[in-house]
Design a protein around this motif. Structure first.
Motif, PDB file in Angstrom:
ATOM      1  N   LEU A 123     -52.826 -47.608 -37.620  1.00 61.00           N
ATOM      2  CA  LEU A 123     -51.870 -46.720 -36.956  1.00 61.00           C
ATOM      3  C   LEU A 123     -50.810 -47.535 -36.231  1.00 61.00           C
ATOM      4  O   LEU A 123     -49.609 -47.203 -36.266  1.00 61.00           O
ATOM      5  N   ASP A 151     -51.174 -38.268 -40.212  1.00 63.74           N
ATOM      6  CA  ASP A 151     -52.434 -37.559 -39.986  1.00 63.74           C
ATOM      7  C   ASP A 151     -53.416 -37.826 -41.121  1.00 63.74           C
ATOM      8  O   ASP A 151     -54.623 -37.963 -40.903  1.00 63.74           O
ATOM      9  N   SER A 154     -55.299 -40.961 -40.655  1.00 67.08           N
ATOM     10  CA  SER A 154     -56.174 -40.981 -39.473  1.00 67.08           C
ATOM     11  C   SER A 154     -57.606 -40.647 -39.864  1.00 67.08           C
ATOM     12  O   SER A 154     -58.069 -39.504 -39.741  1.00 67.08           O
ATOM     13  N   PRO A 157     -59.781 -39.789 -35.984  1.00 71.18           N
ATOM     14  CA  PRO A 157     -58.727 -39.327 -35.073  1.00 71.18           C
ATOM     15  C   PRO A 157     -59.215 -39.148 -33.633  1.00 71.18           C
ATOM     16  O   PRO A 157     -59.234 -38.048 -33.077  1.00 71.18           O
ATOM     17  N   GLY A 168     -59.713 -44.581 -33.974  1.00 72.42           N
ATOM     18  CA  GLY A 168     -58.466 -44.640 -34.721  1.00 72.42           C
ATOM     19  C   GLY A 168     -57.208 -44.847 -33.923  1.00 72.42           C
ATOM     20  O   GLY A 168     -56.113 -44.818 -34.493  1.00 72.42           O
ATOM     21  N   VAL A 169     -57.317 -45.069 -32.602  1.00 73.88           N
ATOM     22  CA  VAL A 169     -56.107 -45.265 -31.804  1.00 73.88           C
ATOM     23  C   VAL A 169     -56.451 -46.067 -30.556  1.00 73.88           C
ATOM     24  O   VAL A 169     -57.482 -45.849 -29.928  1.00 73.88           O
ATOM     25  N   PHE A 177     -49.911 -40.969 -31.245  1.00 74.87           N
ATOM     26  CA  PHE A 177     -51.078 -40.263 -31.770  1.00 74.87           C
ATOM     27  C   PHE A 177     -51.050 -38.798 -31.341  1.00 74.87           C
ATOM     28  O   PHE A 177     -51.307 -37.898 -32.154  1.00 74.87           O
ATOM     29  N   ARG A 181     -50.750 -35.482 -33.861  1.00 74.16           N
ATOM     30  CA  ARG A 181     -51.834 -34.488 -33.835  1.00 74.16           C
ATOM     31  C   ARG A 181     -51.413 -33.190 -33.154  1.00 74.16           C
ATOM     32  O   ARG A 181     -52.243 -32.288 -32.972  1.00 74.16           O
ATOM     33  N   ARG A 190     -60.619 -33.705 -38.955  1.00 71.76           N
ATOM     34  CA  ARG A 190     -59.669 -34.421 -39.795  1.00 71.76           C
ATOM     35  C   ARG A 190     -59.044 -33.462 -40.792  1.00 71.76           C
ATOM     36  O   ARG A 190     -59.683 -32.520 -41.257  1.00 71.76           O
TER      37      ARG A 190
END
Length: 417
Positions: A123, A151, A154, A157, A168-169, A177, A181, A190
């Motif tokens: 990301l 997305d 991801s 997420p 994921g972030v 992010f 989202r 997801r």
């Protein structure tokens, strides 16, 4: 209030090439395909060290295979094929040198700035580190992909949290992010495209890494069928690493898998043209089965579609998922843990440890032209450490070795030293 659109980009761009009729998602795919981060995957390890054998896969070839599988599966479900294709191409952009071993090493080294995780790094590459679009405030917006494509990439997420190894972030990437989202259902769900990419990744990883292992002479399936203790040990590995199934249940699936006639041509593999053709036929059949099982189970539950974004969840039958996990376990046990592997992994971790240490000590000297300004602009030690980790994570396997060689020889560290 108008809801956020899937085709929105964080930085608004003027329309271009309107007469060519390319969709925003086709543009996303092209941006990933032409990125420097994607090219570097050609010299990053998948399972075998990159460059050791012309037959074997790298992160680049793996990503191309994931994208192809995801595109076909997504198209059958009704997803936009370019969104799932983009996700497949991009999903490993954040992986560092030396594969998952490098990921483990950098996670420990980055403890002071929130750790390291390949998916969170992906990301970061897509939205910050890759050079394509500059925002109005002069900062990089990375490739500035659409909300839907980001997305779809991801896979995990959520930010780092106790009890979850994957995330994921990173904390300082939460603003972008949260933007991507903004139109999603609450929680960690997801989108379908991310689920398709994730299953395509598992399928490619499981089938193709066993293919590489057989070709390399590390994997022989015959002895497994004859040795109950070895089967039990394999199932224990898989239960601990890849599957929520019990070792006993996995043992039942393993016997069924080993008895499958599609695997019969692999006995006595000798790398001849005929043997390679038989091996390729086996991998093709297994891949097709794994894809079809998920498509059929998903449409049985959710109807014929078309399905995309949050209209459905991918359904993978339990035994199919267990078969895939067992193939991944075979690659783990007989390829990644083969004799001599532990010493090589320790050496790779030491190389990355020394690189991070010397760059922390010498920065911004030694950092390249992308990362040195980011280090100077960083507000504290944690932010500066993150820049150093970003620099090391961007290196290919050969580049990591070359930078380390310059350091060990007493010279400078960096692309021009």
């Amino acid at each position: 209030m108008t809801p956020p659109a899937d085709t929105d980009r964080l930085v608004t761009e003027p329309a271009k090439d309107s007469g060519h009729g390319r969709s925003p998602y086709e543009r996303d795919r092209a941006r990933v395909l032409h990125s420097a981060a994607f090219r570097r995957l050609a010299a990053k390890t998948q399972v075998h060290t990159a460059g050791t054998d012309d037959f074997l896969r790298t992160r680049l070839t793996h990503s191309l295979e994931v994208a192809q599988i995801a595109r076909e599966m997504g198209a059958r479900l009704g997803c936009d094929p370019d969104v799932v294709d983009t996700a497949g191409l991009a999903h490993d952009l954040g992986h560092p040198p030396f594969g998952h071993n490098g990921e483990v090493a950098l996670d420990a080294l980055a403890a002071g700035c929130g750790g390291f995780e390949g998916n969170a790094q992906t990301l970061r590459v897509l939205t910050r580190l890759e050079a394509k679009v500059i925002a109005g405030d002069g900062t990089s917006a990375g490739l500035n992909l659409t909300r839907a494509s980001l997305d779809a990439v991801s896979k995990y997420p959520w930010a780092r949290r106790p009890g979850r190894r994957k995330f994921g972030v990173y904390a300082d990437d939460l603003p972008v992010f949260d933007w991507l989202r903004a139109a999603t259902p609450a929680g960690d769900r997801r989108c379908l495209e991310a689920q398709v990419m994730d299953w395509a990744d598992d399928v490619a990883y499981s089938v193709h890494d066993v293919e590489d292992g057989i070709h390399g002479g590390y994997v022989a399936l015959g002895p497994l069928l004859a040795d109950a203790d070895e089967r039990a040990a394999l199932c224990a590995d898989v239960a601990a690493t890849y599957s929520g199934e019990s070792p006993a249940d996995l043992g039942e699936v393993l016997l069924d898998l080993l008895a499958d006639p599609v695997l019969a041509p692999l006995a006595g593999y000798d790398a001849s043209h005929r043997a390679q053709a038989a091996l390729k036929a086996t991998t093709s059949v297994l891949t097709g089965r794994f894809v079809s099982a998920a498509v059929e189970a998903t449409t049985a539950r959710h109807g014929p579609g078309p399905h995309r974004r949050y209209a459905a969840d991918l359904v993978v039958p339990r035994r199919v998922r267990a078969r895939c996990a067992l193939l991944k376990g075979i690659a783990l046990r007989y390829v990644m843990r083969r004799p001599g592997a532990r010493e090589r992994y320790e050496q790779q971790r030491q190389i990355l440890t020394e690189l991070v240490a010397v760059l922390v000590d010498r920065a911004p000297d030694g950092l390249d032209e992308v990362f040195a300004p980011l280090w100077r602009a960083a507000g504290d030690d944690a932010a500066r450490l993150r820049v150093v980790v970003d620099q090391v994570a961007s290196l290919t396997d050969p580049a990591a070795l070359a930078w380390h060689a310059r350091l060990a020889g007493g010279g400078g560290v960096g692309p021009h030293s």
